[in-house]
Design a protein around this motif. Structure first.
Motif, short mmCIF file in Angstrom:
data_model
loop_
_atom_site.label_atom_id
_atom_site.label_comp_id
_atom_site.label_asym_id
_atom_site.label_seq_id
_atom_site.Cartn_x
_atom_site.Cartn_y
_atom_site.Cartn_z
N ARG A 120 62.70 -24.18 9.95
CA ARG A 120 62.41 -24.29 11.40
C ARG A 120 61.35 -22.98 11.39
O ARG A 120 61.20 -22.14 10.47
CB ARG A 120 63.52 -23.57 12.15
CG ARG A 120 64.61 -24.33 12.28
CD ARG A 120 65.78 -23.87 13.10
NE ARG A 120 66.96 -24.82 13.39
CZ ARG A 120 66.68 -25.89 14.30
NH1 ARG A 120 65.58 -26.14 15.05
NH2 ARG A 120 67.57 -26.54 14.44
N VAL A 121 60.44 -23.29 12.22
CA VAL A 121 59.12 -22.44 12.72
C VAL A 121 59.29 -22.08 14.09
O VAL A 121 59.32 -22.99 14.81
CB VAL A 121 57.95 -23.18 12.34
CG1 VAL A 121 56.75 -22.23 12.41
CG2 VAL A 121 57.80 -23.23 10.86
N PHE A 134 53.10 -34.82 0.79
CA PHE A 134 53.21 -35.22 2.18
C PHE A 134 53.67 -33.76 2.95
O PHE A 134 54.26 -33.12 2.65
CB PHE A 134 54.25 -36.08 2.66
CG PHE A 134 53.74 -37.73 2.26
CD1 PHE A 134 52.95 -38.37 3.15
CD2 PHE A 134 54.15 -38.16 0.95
CE1 PHE A 134 52.48 -39.59 2.55
CE2 PHE A 134 53.65 -39.39 0.53
CZ PHE A 134 52.82 -40.20 1.27
N ILE A 135 53.04 -33.64 3.98
CA ILE A 135 53.72 -32.38 4.93
C ILE A 135 53.71 -33.31 6.39
O ILE A 135 53.21 -34.26 6.74
CB ILE A 135 52.51 -31.32 5.23
CG1 ILE A 135 51.23 -31.91 5.69
CG2 ILE A 135 52.35 -30.47 3.95
CD1 ILE A 135 50.39 -30.51 6.22
N ALA A 136 54.63 -32.76 7.25
CA ALA A 136 54.98 -33.11 8.58
C ALA A 136 55.52 -31.78 9.26
O ALA A 136 56.05 -31.19 8.81
CB ALA A 136 56.21 -34.20 8.18
N ILE A 137 55.17 -32.26 10.52
CA ILE A 137 55.73 -31.10 11.70
C ILE A 137 56.29 -31.91 12.71
O ILE A 137 55.69 -32.84 13.36
CB ILE A 137 54.54 -30.35 12.15
CG1 ILE A 137 53.81 -29.48 11.15
CG2 ILE A 137 54.98 -29.49 13.13
CD1 ILE A 137 52.52 -29.97 10.53
N TYR A 138 57.54 -31.50 13.11
CA TYR A 138 58.20 -32.02 14.48
C TYR A 138 58.20 -30.81 15.48
O TYR A 138 58.45 -29.79 15.12
CB TYR A 138 59.59 -32.55 14.02
CG TYR A 138 60.10 -33.13 15.26
CD1 TYR A 138 59.71 -34.47 15.72
CD2 TYR A 138 60.82 -32.52 16.12
CE1 TYR A 138 60.28 -34.96 16.84
CE2 TYR A 138 61.41 -33.10 17.24
CZ TYR A 138 61.16 -34.20 17.57
OH TYR A 138 61.60 -34.80 18.83
N SER A 139 57.46 -31.10 16.51
CA SER A 139 57.52 -30.13 17.32
C SER A 139 58.58 -30.54 18.57
O SER A 139 59.07 -31.47 18.70
CB SER A 139 56.09 -30.17 18.39
OG SER A 139 56.35 -31.50 18.96
N TRP A 143 55.43 -27.25 22.48
CA TRP A 143 54.16 -27.68 21.77
C TRP A 143 54.04 -26.87 20.53
O TRP A 143 54.69 -26.20 20.25
CB TRP A 143 52.89 -27.95 22.80
CG TRP A 143 52.58 -26.35 23.06
CD1 TRP A 143 53.20 -25.75 24.25
CD2 TRP A 143 52.03 -25.23 22.44
NE1 TRP A 143 52.93 -24.49 24.20
CE2 TRP A 143 51.99 -24.06 22.99
CE3 TRP A 143 51.18 -25.02 21.23
CZ2 TRP A 143 51.48 -23.00 22.61
CZ3 TRP A 143 50.83 -24.09 20.89
CH2 TRP A 143 50.84 -23.17 21.50
N ALA A 144 53.10 -27.57 19.57
CA ALA A 144 52.60 -26.83 18.38
C ALA A 144 51.31 -26.99 18.27
O ALA A 144 50.69 -28.19 18.45
CB ALA A 144 53.48 -27.26 17.21
N ASP A 177 59.00 -23.91 18.68
CA ASP A 177 60.08 -24.49 18.19
C ASP A 177 59.77 -25.59 17.49
O ASP A 177 59.34 -26.72 18.05
CB ASP A 177 61.12 -24.79 19.49
CG ASP A 177 62.15 -25.75 18.91
OD1 ASP A 177 62.84 -25.62 17.82
OD2 ASP A 177 62.41 -26.44 19.81
N ALA A 178 59.73 -25.72 16.16
CA ALA A 178 59.20 -26.59 15.22
C ALA A 178 59.69 -26.82 14.00
O ALA A 178 60.78 -25.83 13.47
CB ALA A 178 57.57 -26.40 15.00
N LEU A 179 59.57 -27.80 13.22
CA LEU A 179 59.99 -28.24 11.89
C LEU A 179 58.81 -28.39 11.01
O LEU A 179 57.86 -28.95 11.44
CB LEU A 179 61.04 -29.32 11.98
CG LEU A 179 62.30 -29.38 12.73
CD1 LEU A 179 63.28 -30.68 12.47
CD2 LEU A 179 63.20 -28.27 12.31
#
Length: 185
Positions: A120-121, A134-139, A143-144, A177-179
């Motif tokens: 979590r970020v 691979f990198i991935a971000i889920y907002s 928003w992110a 709030d992101a992954l």
């Protein structure tokens, strides 16, 4: 490879493998016989998770009070504030909702083909990437903003962005709030 971006609202829901809920597949690579897959599930009742032989899973609660997962004789309580949870997809899992339905994020990986890390970020985050992955971000609910080298990417709430990184790159992420996910093949 450039960013691949998808918003959760643009993905149709599909029944779970065991019929106990619905999921929205955000990304799978490669598409035909995936090595990794990311999805968001709506869980509205207690019950078992689908069993996935040969799959390693990461699971985290995005919205709702949370869940209690019972597996291997132990209980794990997960809320939207807890770190993502990793487990063997072949393990039978019983899920009990703590106080109503939840929305959950899942990352699945074919064992022996890929490994991952998810976190979590909720504050500014920076990572120097030196290996091909691979990198991935889920907002999540907010928003992110992602800075990838000299590129900037704005990611609206409930959206996934992913890409392959093959050269050393500094990535900065600002989000409430992101992954953050890293997948190595």
């Amino acid at each position: 490879m450039s960013w691949q971006v998808i918003n959760l609202a643009d993905v149709p829901a599909a029944l779970w493998k065991n019929g106990g809920g619905v999921t929205r597949e955000l990304a799978a690579w490669p598409e035909a016989e995936w090595v990794w897959r990311m999805s968001v599930a709506d869980v509205s009742q207690d019950g078992p998770f689908s069993v996935f032989e040969g799959i390693d899973r990461w699971f985290t609660v995005l919205d709702g009070a949370g869940v209690r997962l019972d597996l291997n004789g132990k209980s794990h309580t997960l809320t939207p504030l807890d770190a993502p949870f990793s487990f063997d997809g072949a393990t039978p899992v019983d899920c009990c909702l703590l106080a109503g339905k939840t929305v959950d994020f899942n990352l699945m990986l074919r064992r022996g083909s890929a490994s991952a890390h998810m976190q979590r970020v909720a504050a500014p985050f920076e990572k120097q990437l030196d290996a091909t992955k691979f990198i991935a971000i889920y907002s999540g609910n907010t928003w992110a903003n992602v800075r990838f080298g000299t590129e900037n990417l704005y990611l609206p709430a409930s959206s996934l962005a992913w890409r392959l990184v093959s050269t050393p790159t500094l990535v900065s992420l600002t989000a409430g709030d992101a992954l953050w996910m890293e997948i190595s093949l």
